[in-house]
Scaffold this motif. Structure first.
Motif, short mmCIF file in Angstrom:
data_model
loop_
_atom_site.label_atom_id
_atom_site.label_comp_id
_atom_site.label_asym_id
_atom_site.label_seq_id
_atom_site.Cartn_x
_atom_site.Cartn_y
_atom_site.Cartn_z
N GLY A 54 44.68 14.33 42.35
CA GLY A 54 43.90 13.83 43.48
C GLY A 54 42.60 14.55 43.69
O GLY A 54 42.09 14.60 44.80
N SER A 55 42.01 15.12 42.63
CA SER A 55 40.77 15.87 42.80
C SER A 55 39.58 14.93 42.74
O SER A 55 39.72 13.72 42.53
CB SER A 55 40.64 16.92 41.72
OG SER A 55 40.04 16.36 40.58
N LEU A 67 48.60 21.34 29.35
CA LEU A 67 48.69 19.99 29.91
C LEU A 67 47.83 19.96 31.17
O LEU A 67 47.91 20.85 32.00
CB LEU A 67 50.13 19.64 30.27
CG LEU A 67 50.32 18.29 30.94
CD1 LEU A 67 50.05 17.17 29.97
CD2 LEU A 67 51.71 18.15 31.49
N HIS A 68 46.98 18.94 31.25
CA HIS A 68 46.03 18.85 32.39
C HIS A 68 46.43 17.67 33.24
O HIS A 68 46.58 16.56 32.74
CB HIS A 68 44.61 18.70 31.82
CG HIS A 68 43.59 18.29 32.82
ND1 HIS A 68 42.50 17.54 32.48
CD2 HIS A 68 43.51 18.51 34.13
CE1 HIS A 68 41.79 17.33 33.56
NE2 HIS A 68 42.38 17.89 34.57
N TYR A 69 46.60 17.91 34.54
CA TYR A 69 46.94 16.80 35.44
C TYR A 69 46.02 16.79 36.65
O TYR A 69 45.77 17.82 37.26
CB TYR A 69 48.40 16.91 35.88
CG TYR A 69 48.82 15.78 36.79
CD1 TYR A 69 48.70 14.47 36.37
CD2 TYR A 69 49.29 16.02 38.07
CE1 TYR A 69 49.04 13.43 37.20
CE2 TYR A 69 49.65 14.98 38.89
CZ TYR A 69 49.52 13.68 38.46
OH TYR A 69 49.86 12.64 39.28
N ASN A 70 45.52 15.59 36.99
CA ASN A 70 44.64 15.40 38.13
C ASN A 70 45.49 14.89 39.29
O ASN A 70 45.88 13.74 39.31
CB ASN A 70 43.56 14.39 37.74
CG ASN A 70 42.66 14.04 38.87
OD1 ASN A 70 42.86 14.46 39.99
ND2 ASN A 70 41.65 13.26 38.58
N ARG A 82 54.79 12.62 40.67
CA ARG A 82 54.44 12.80 39.26
C ARG A 82 54.22 14.27 38.93
O ARG A 82 54.56 14.73 37.84
CB ARG A 82 53.19 11.99 38.93
CG ARG A 82 53.52 10.61 38.50
CD ARG A 82 52.41 9.64 38.76
NE ARG A 82 52.91 8.28 38.70
CZ ARG A 82 53.49 7.68 39.71
NH1 ARG A 82 53.65 8.30 40.85
NH2 ARG A 82 53.94 6.45 39.59
N VAL A 103 46.99 14.26 52.44
CA VAL A 103 46.85 15.39 51.53
C VAL A 103 47.87 16.47 51.88
O VAL A 103 48.19 16.67 53.05
CB VAL A 103 45.40 15.95 51.62
CG1 VAL A 103 45.27 17.26 50.91
CG2 VAL A 103 44.44 14.96 51.02
N GLY A 161 48.59 15.74 25.66
CA GLY A 161 48.92 14.83 26.74
C GLY A 161 50.40 14.76 27.04
O GLY A 161 50.80 14.09 27.98
N PRO A 190 53.92 16.37 28.20
CA PRO A 190 54.48 17.54 28.89
C PRO A 190 55.53 18.28 28.06
O PRO A 190 55.72 19.47 28.25
CB PRO A 190 55.09 16.95 30.15
CG PRO A 190 55.22 15.51 29.90
CD PRO A 190 54.14 15.14 28.96
N THR A 193 48.04 14.60 46.66
CA THR A 193 48.14 13.45 47.55
C THR A 193 49.58 12.96 47.58
O THR A 193 50.40 13.34 46.74
CB THR A 193 47.22 12.31 47.08
OG1 THR A 193 47.60 11.96 45.77
CG2 THR A 193 45.78 12.74 47.10
N ARG A 219 50.92 10.22 46.81
CA ARG A 219 51.43 9.44 45.68
C ARG A 219 51.49 10.25 44.40
O ARG A 219 52.20 9.87 43.49
CB ARG A 219 50.57 8.19 45.48
CG ARG A 219 50.84 7.17 46.54
CD ARG A 219 50.22 5.87 46.18
NE ARG A 219 50.86 5.25 45.04
CZ ARG A 219 50.39 4.15 44.48
NH1 ARG A 219 49.32 3.58 44.94
NH2 ARG A 219 51.00 3.62 43.45
N LEU A 236 56.26 16.07 36.02
CA LEU A 236 55.62 16.72 34.87
C LEU A 236 56.07 18.16 34.78
O LEU A 236 56.35 18.66 33.69
CB LEU A 236 54.10 16.65 35.02
CG LEU A 236 53.47 15.31 34.76
CD1 LEU A 236 52.01 15.34 35.13
CD2 LEU A 236 53.62 14.94 33.32
#
Lengths: 175, 361
Positions: A20-21, A15-18, A69, A102, A48, A50, A63, A65, A73
């Protein structure tokens, strides 16, 4: 024969989560899945959901916000799970360290198993990390499946109360 | 029977890697109202530029605003500083900068095309385009030392020179890519199953594009002729054969065509640069500290990028303002979604090529 153990060993999903990159590491993960590097030949598939995932790839400094999440996840992934921090931002905050929105790396919130350095991490590094993660995953899986002992074995000492003494006395009574 | 449903898309959604959240108000399957939320990746780069870093380190900070168009960000910032310090650069530096910015555009457009195919359900095409994109990444690595996030541009010049071997290899890679792009243009125009997902889907008319201030490939696909490369003269675009690409239907198909033809144009420009690279130094001496204010516009892969920088003869700047292409395009995005089928939403969204880490900074 159906063996759940065998399936878990051979094909852990990603599972890939961004969190704030800057998209740099994200497109390198995408390049990893493309034919030149082809991560999927190790049996991992990018999904997609989890609930189906075993390995958690996180990019970017956390970040304000996205931290909620991130934790959601992480808790939704079933045990055993492995977390990889991709890129120097996810490891320590990188160039965004101590900016006002951050949180300096994901290990403030969730335990990390593999750290991948680099800005941006090259596909070779990401593949190394995933292969290590597959090993760690297998190890964790074995630990989870071995029987757990909830009590400590009492040390036998003469004249003191212990479990084996009680058992012996009970046995004597029966006779 | 009519039934109103609210459907969220993102953040953390299977169809969308970018951290943006859309909320669609649907009537049966038609989207009626759209609202968006973009603040998930706000990091505070502008604030850090005026409080944490000195002005000569900022090219490497603003490059981290976005991984896809990093070079455009650092170049735009560098040009503002050079304008304030009144530096005159030689031809070789300008040509090398133009070369990298065009290579960046090629790989960014190819990534977008691959994404559109994936979100329309054509996985094989996604893999194919990603495989053909790799030689460009190799070329960038040869020239600058890193695949993406190459810190190639510094104030007063560039950090590395090109050798004749790289020049030869670059020409080979570009010639091979040109063949592939011509094949893709044929495929995108004639493939029946792709045409079902692309032709007549997600239309932005010329009037809408003008009233909602669309920029970049989104506007050029609707027939609106805006391109910073044709308007300003900081980089030598008029000498190396720049041509504007225009389409008039304004749907997903037209956006793909604009991107494909722009790639062809960029390849031609890169070949011209490789063949006619002037002699000279790659780094010029720069003295002094920035004083006054300056504004620079550049064409990023997604449209116009604007930098406003204000300094007062101190190492720390007074104000850095970044206006990014996706931010200006969001009103036009919201208009396109209305009256479309919800099932097409991921493919339409990918065809905009949104960059949310630019937008939230």
């Amino acid at each position: 024969m159906f063996s759940f153990k065998w399936f878990k060993k051979k094909s852990p999903w990603i599972l890939h989560y961004n969190a704030g990159s800057c998209n740099g590491c994200d497109i390198e993960i995408l390049a990893c899945l493309s034919p030149k590097y082809d991560l999927e030949r190790f049996g991992v598939i990018n999904c997609g959901n989890p609930k189906q995932a075993d390995i958690f790839l996180v990019t970017g400094p956390v970040t304000y916000r996205s931290r909620e999440r991130l934790i959601q996840l992480y808790t939704q992934i079933p045990e055993p799970k492995v977390v990889i921090a991709v890129g120097s931002c996810a490891c320590t905050g990188g160039i965004f360290r101590s900016m006002y929105n951050v949180e300096d790396g994901i290990d403030r919130y969730i335990p990390v198993d593999v750290y991948t350095p680099g800005c941006a991490s090259s596909p070779e590094l990401i593949m190394d990390a995933v292969i290590q993660a597959v090993d760690i995953f297998e190890h964790k899986n074995q630990q989870l499946q071995s029987a757990k002992k909830l009590y400590r074995q009492p040390v036998f000492e003469q004249g003191r109360f212990c479990v084996s003494n009680v058992a012996k006395s009970l046995k004597d009574k029966d006779e | 029977m009519k039934k109103n449903i609210q459907i969220p898309l993102g953040s953390q959604h299977i169809a969308l890697v970018e951290p943006v959240k859309f909320r669609f108000e649907c009537e049966n399957e038609r989207i009626k109202e759209v609202s968006s939320d973009v603040g998930f990746v706000h990091r505070g780069v502008e604030q850090a530029c005026v409080s944490k870093f000195k002005f000569d380190a900022i090219p490497y900070v603003v490059a981290r605003v976005c991984g896809l168009c990093a070079i455009t960000h650092s170049l735009a910032y560098t040009q503002t500083i050079e304008e304030m310090l009144e530096v005159e650069l030689n031809d070789k530096i300008q040509y090398l900068r133009t070369l990298m910015i065009e290579l960046d555009r090629i790989h960014s457009h190819m990534l977008c095309l691959a994404h559109v195919c994936e979100n329309a359900g054509f996985e094989a095409m996604f893999m194919d385009i990603m495989a053909k994109r790799e030689p460009i990444m190799t070329l960038q690595e040869l020239i600058s030392g890193n695949r993406i996030q190459f810190d190639y541009i510094s104030i007063g010049g560039v950090n590395r020179d090109i050798t004749p071997e790289i020049q030869k290899r670059g020409l080979e890679i570009l010639a091979a890519l040109k063949e592939e792009i011509l094949l893709y243009i044929h495929e995108f125009q004639n493939n029946w199953s792709l045409s079902l997902k692309y032709k007549g889907v997600g239309v932005l008319t010329l009037d809408e594009a003008m009233s909602y201030n669309a920029i970049g490939p989104l506007a050029r696909a609707s027939g609106l002729a805006t391109d910073v490369r044709a308007e300003t003269s900081r980089l030598p675009y008029d000498k190396i054969g720049y041509e504007m690409v225009l389409e008039h239907t304004g749907d997903v198909f037209a956006r793909n065509q604009v991107r494909l033809k722009e790639i062809l144009n960029s390849i031609a420009m890169c070949e011209n640069i490789f063949e006619g690279l002037p002699q000279g130094e790659i780094q010029q001496k720069v003295k002094g500290k920035p004083n006054g204010e300056s504004l620079v516009r550049l064409e990023a892969p997604r449209g116009e990028l604007m930098y406003y920088v204000k300094g007062n003869a101190k190492p720390m700047l007074e104000r850095v303002r970044i206006k990014t292409p996706t931010f200006s395009c969001i009103p036009a995005f919201m208009e396109v979604f209305k009256e479309e089928v919800y099932a097409d939403a991921p493919a339409i969204l990918a065809s905009f090529d949104p960059c949310l880490s630019c937008t939230a900074k």
